[in-house]
Design a protein around this motif. Sequence first.
Motif, short mmCIF file in Angstrom:
data_model
loop_
_atom_site.label_atom_id
_atom_site.label_comp_id
_atom_site.label_asym_id
_atom_site.label_seq_id
_atom_site.Cartn_x
_atom_site.Cartn_y
_atom_site.Cartn_z
N ASP A 58 100.22 30.87 -33.75
CA ASP A 58 99.42 32.08 -33.87
C ASP A 58 98.03 31.70 -33.34
O ASP A 58 97.45 30.69 -33.77
CB ASP A 58 99.30 32.53 -35.33
N ASP A 60 94.05 33.08 -32.14
CA ASP A 60 93.00 34.08 -32.13
C ASP A 60 91.91 33.58 -31.19
O ASP A 60 91.49 32.43 -31.29
CB ASP A 60 92.44 34.28 -33.55
N TRP A 68 93.76 28.39 -34.28
CA TRP A 68 95.19 28.09 -34.16
C TRP A 68 95.80 27.97 -35.55
O TRP A 68 95.23 27.33 -36.43
CB TRP A 68 95.37 26.76 -33.43
#
Length: 102
Positions: A58, A60, A68
């Motif tokens: 994931d 951002d 992370w």
Amino acid sequence: MSRLLTDDEVTRQLADLPGWEREGDAVVATIEAPDFPAAIRLVAAAADEAEQMNHHPDIDIRWRTTRWLLTTHDAGGLTQLDIELAHRINAVARAEGVDLGG
């Protein structure tokens, strides 16, 4: 499926991963690139590594700061895949001029 790591295994392996820490059933890091294009290159290079492993983080992105989060969803927590991907992310971050310390 990969086996879950024990708490001791996670703690020991995080000692070799500057910038990463445990957050529940995940490991997380905030990596600040020198500039926005470097942050995008970091994400692209890490995406290539993740695709090779078939293990996807994931991510951002906020200007030059990337966050992370790694966990093995199908195992329900942290596995060696997460640790290996964190090492690969750190390697591509260093290649983009990020000083991770450690």
